[in-house]
Design an enzyme around this catalytic site. Structure first.
Site, PDB file in Angstrom:
ATOM      1  N   ASP A 191      -8.596   0.585   6.342  1.00 54.10           N
ATOM      2  CA  ASP A 191      -7.869   0.083   7.635  1.00 54.10           C
ATOM      3  C   ASP A 191      -6.576   0.730   5.943  1.00 54.10           C
ATOM      4  O   ASP A 191      -5.506   0.660   7.325  1.00 54.10           O
ATOM      5  CB  ASP A 191      -8.138  -0.609   7.489  1.00 54.10           C
ATOM      6  N   HIS A 234     -10.905  -4.416   9.419  1.00 55.31           N
ATOM      7  CA  HIS A 234     -11.359  -3.690   7.960  1.00 55.31           C
ATOM      8  C   HIS A 234     -12.573  -2.545   7.265  1.00 55.31           C
ATOM      9  O   HIS A 234     -13.743  -3.114   6.555  1.00 55.31           O
ATOM     10  CB  HIS A 234     -11.965  -5.075   7.468  1.00 55.31           C
ATOM     11  N   GLU A 279       1.082  -1.413  -0.355  1.00 58.68           N
ATOM     12  CA  GLU A 279       0.179  -0.175  -0.146  1.00 58.68           C
ATOM     13  C   GLU A 279       0.468   1.209   0.399  1.00 58.68           C
ATOM     14  O   GLU A 279       0.406   2.338  -0.542  1.00 58.68           O
ATOM     15  CB  GLU A 279      -0.542   0.332   1.419  1.00 58.68           C
TER      16      GLU A 279
END
Ligand SMILES: Cc1ncc(C[n+]2csc(CCOP(=O)(O)OP(=O)(O)O)c2C)c(N)n1
Ligand SMILES: [Mg+2]
Length: 833
Positions: free
Chosen positions: A567, A609, A542
């Site tokens: 998240d 999540h 990410e």
């Protein structure tokens, strides 16, 4: 791309079968040799590669860097250099000792080759600038200087100057860099970058980065920009040896070495990235020794061995010898030209200066420093030039004294408040604010035809959307079934595919973006439309997903990167909080950042999540933040995000991907339209209370509004914020003037949320009109529990009624369930929940 490859790409799924028989066979992995300090030519040997003036230029460039850094060291420690006194309160991470590695790195780079750096990159800036000045045509050189900030920087050094254009350019370079370090308006970035962030793109000098390893993934994005847009040149990522412990560097390396460049990308796009990870290995972090203490690689180049079968063409080179570095860069550049990159270089050097001028060097011995001083690259290069009969001592001494005069002259200019003022924030207190965004509008970032695989009308998803009903009720007023309904995800898709056919530079990446169709089917249909180089699956990185988008954007490409779950933003924290929002303003607003980050907010999947973290991004100056809740808004806002040139965090809620358009009565238009970023929208008109929503709570608020109406005859005005930053409060204040009451709701945990910021702002702006304080109904300050317990965590219509009753307007005969009393709030705050 030829027709055959188009057809092959259209075959789904991708044709790389993994044969268990082959892959389960026993074997050994074998590593080859990684060269360490193998350069062994003498100056005599090199005479055929360099002219006398080349040798002297290498020497001069090292001396300029040394003198520049020495001057800064004296200014920092003694407030004086050659009779000029000055106090520089800001940072100054010097690279005394590292000159040969900087000059060697830059020597063979052209203007089209980009360098990225670290907090210790003054030397690299000067080396790359000097190399560019040597290569540029004089006319081009002059035009670069006279166009930069309307010639503001040039005017200072041009006054009273007599000499040729290249000489003038050297003055320009040193002045632009120094004025930047001293936060002066004529600095390369108007003083908004400073010592650790200075850069000058016309010479191919891209951002240096105060976050250790920050360039590790951004530079990969720059290399992607070159590759995807077929631009000439390579990218060099200059970072420190200790940055090898940083996430962005590892993620950047993984991103840069993906197999797909060599296996799946087609035609001229096939092949490795044009990128050199050049570790300026001075053997230390600040005080931690990377060899023997804080890392385990022993020799940094070893890292290459495990990354890919080419071992990243890794090599350790002697960064104390400029000719060894030039030799390595020439060899490695060839590898990149053959599309066999990226490359890892471990450029061994030593920082004689402290980490910063206040560093007492308590972590290393005097003997060690002295031993390296004895081998000083400038002294040894000088001696070898004399020995090889290239120059006499006197000539080399003259270079030194000329340089000292030059640096003195530039220091005088850069510290004179009349000649080099800072930004005048007294007369223009908003000057920095005006540079936070580029606020441009551009259909495309380049005027060429986009590469696509099929005409838009032939796209299966486009065809299927054509048959969908673009409003939630049909002409008879019946609810449209899910299968026939044009959904929110279709709105996002339409805006994105439209831009792919408009903007040749647009590329998208993220996890499962391609064959899967995006984790939530937003991208279904894109794989058929786009070759790999415009849409690809990334590693589960990410940080690098966002970091590469930043590099791609700052070089001039438009990009959509995706974070699969909100998240996971934590994993891209530095990129989202420190890099993406800052480079436009830190550049002095000369670069743009046309980067859209799609972030999907989850539900049903529990604590890691299902969080709405939009408030975190809205807190960071320099990001635009949108959160559409209807298909009409989703399409219009994505169009605006993709038309603009600013970083936009585009939130999507998984709860409502499949909602139809309930508000725009003519349905979602098929054609292109924009919804301005920053404008809230009144979704239902009412006169008794205002409910302001962010994201999917629009629908919760509408249910509450129905209850208020049915049970108490109250008409709520429901306003959908649509955007968090920027935000036009006007319609909200107008509404509050009418209703005298406001409740705000979103799925974010309420403590510290953006709703609290809005409530406070509304209180200030509309205090005289309010009959009750603005009330925030957010999620509980807990972990998000499992789906089965979500109704106790996320705002429910009943909670809104409870809050209205207890805090705003008592509702006749109502018994609240949820306790919004002051006592309860006091306790919860005391308990930190
Ligand atoms: C993410 C981050 N952590 C820590 C620091 C503080 N810091 C600045 S420089 C430095 C050492 C970096 O070492 P290296 O990457 O080898 O570069 P060098 O300073 O040796 O050039 C540290 C820990 C920082 N700027 N950024
Ligand atoms: Mg180091």
């Amino acid at each position: 791309m030829n027709r055959e490859s188009h057809d092959k790409l259209k075959e789904m799924p991708k044709n790389q079968n993994i044969d268990p028989k082959l892959i389960r066979k026993p074997r050994f992995i074998e590593f080859g040799k990684i060269p360490v300090n193998q350069y062994n030519k003498s100056i005599e040997d090199e005479k055929k590669n360099y002219r006398r003036e080349d040798f002297l230029r290498i020497y001069r460039d090292m001396v300029i860097i040394r003198e520049f850094e020495t001057m800064l060291n004296l200014i920092k420690t003694k407030n004086e250099y050659n009779g000029i006194t000055y106090n520089h309160p800001g940072p100054s991470h010097l690279s005394i000792g590292q000159e040969a590695s900087a000059v060697g790195m830059a020597y063979n780079l052209g203007v089209e080759d980009f360098i990225f750096g670290s907090h210790r990159s003054h030397g690299e800036i000067l080396a790359k600038g000097l190399s560019a000045i040597n290569k540029l045509d004089e006319k081009d050189l002059y035009s670069i200087m006279s166009n930069y900030f309307d010639g503001g920087t040039l005017k200072v050094v041009e006054k009273g100057f007599s000499g040729d254009t290249r000489d003038l350019a050297i003055h320009f370079l040193i002045y632009g860099a120094l004025a930047e370090i001293f936060a002066r308006k004529n600095g390369f970035n108007k003083g908004l970058g400073g010592s650790m962030h200075a850069f000058f793109t016309p010479f191919g000098i891209y951002p240096n980065n105060a976050i250790v390893g920050g360039s590790g993934d951004i530079s990969v994005g720059a290399a992607l920009y070159k590759k995807i847009n077929r631009k000439p040149g390579i990218v060099v990522c200059n970072i420190g040896d200790a940055s090898m412990g940083c996430g962005p560097v590892w993620e950047g390396i993984c991103f840069a070495t993906m197999d797909q460049y060599k296996t799946l990308w087609e035609g001229e796009y096939r092949g490795g990235l044009p990128l050199i990870f050049n570790f300026m290995n001075n053997l230390y972090g600040m005080g931690g020794q990377t060899m023997g203490e804080t890392m385990g690689y022993d020799i940094l180049a070893r890292i290459g061995a495990g990354v890919n079968p080419e071992m990243m063409h890794a090599e350790r080179i002697d960064g104390y010898n400029p000719l060894a570095v030039i030799d390595a860069f020439s060899r490695k550049k060839k590898i990149l030209e053959e599309k066999k990159g990226p490359v890892l270089l471990d450029t061994l050097t030593y920082r004689i200066s402290g980490h910063s001028p206040s560093d007492a060097s308590s972590y290393r011995s005097k003997e060690e420093i002295e031993a390296w001083q004895k081998e000083d690259s400038i002294i040894s290069f000088c001696e070898s030039l004399i020995k090889a009969g290239i120059a006499k001592q006197e000539i080399l001494d003259n270079i030194k004294s000329d340089t000292s005069r030059l640096i003195t002259h530039i220091l005088k200019l850069a510290t004179d408040d009349n000649i080099s003022p800072g930004l005048d924030l007294n007369s223009d207190p908003d000057a920095i604010g005006e540079m936070m965004f580029s606020n441009k509008s551009a259909d495309r970032m380049e005027e060429i035809d986009p590469v696509v695989l099929i005409p838009l009308e032939e796209n299966p998803r486009v065809k299927s959307i054509k048959n969908k009903v673009r409003f939630y009720k049909d002409s008879e007023g019946n609810m449209v079934s899910k299968a026939r309904l044009y959904q929110l995800r279709d709105g996002i898709f339409e805006a994105i595919i439209d831009r792919f056919y408009k903007d040749p530079t647009l590329a998208a990446w993220g996890e499962e973006n391609r064959d899967w169709g995006g984790a939530f089917a937003v991208y279904r249909g894109l794989t058929e439309a786009l070759p790999y180089h415009r849409l690809f699956n990334s590693p589960i990185s990410e940080g690098a997903i966002v970091g590469t988008a930043i590099g791609y954007g700052m070089c001039g490409g438009r990009v959509i990167a995706e974070i699969m779950y909100c998240d996971f933003l934590g994993r891209s924290g530095d990129e989202v909080f420190n890099q993406l929002p800052k480079w436009q303003s830190m550049s002095g607003n000369i670069i743009s950042m046309p980067v859209v980050i799609r972030v999907s907010v989850g539900s049903k999947y529990g604590a890691q999540h299902s969080q709405d973290w939009s408030s975190l991004t809205a807190h960071i100056p320099g990001l635009k933040v949108v959160f559409p809740a209807t298909p009409y808004d989703a399409k219009g806002l994505m169009n605006s995000a993709l038309q603009g040139t600013d970083p936009v965090i585009y939130f999507e809620s998984q709860r409502i991907y499949d909602v139809g358009e309930m508000f725009h009565e003519t349905g979602v238009p098929e054609g292109y339209y924009e919804i301005p970023i920053g404008e809230p929208d009144i979704k239902r008109i009412g006169g008794d209370i205002t409910i302001l929503t962010i994201g999917a709570t629009l629908y919760t608020a509408l249910k509450a509004a129905d209850m208020l109406n049915q049970n108490w005859g109250l008409n709520a005005e429901v306003i959908d914020a649509r955007t968090l930053v920027p935000f036009n409060y006007q319609p909200v204040i107008e509404s509050v003037k009418k209703t005298g009451r406001i409740l705000l709701t979103s799925d974010a945990s309420s403590r510290g949320s953006f709703l609290k910021e809005m409530a406070q702002t509304i209180t200030e702006m509309a205090f005289d009109y309010l009959d009750a304080p603005p009330v925030v109904v957010g999620s509980r300050n807990w972990i998000t529990p499992a789906y089965e317990m979500e109704e106790y965590f996320f705002p429910q219509p009943g909670w809104i009624i409870d809050a209205v009753h207890q805090k705003i307007l008592p509702l006749k005969g109502y018994k609240p369930k949820y306790d919004f009393s002051t006592n309860k709030a006091m306790k919860l705050n005391k308990d930190g929940v």
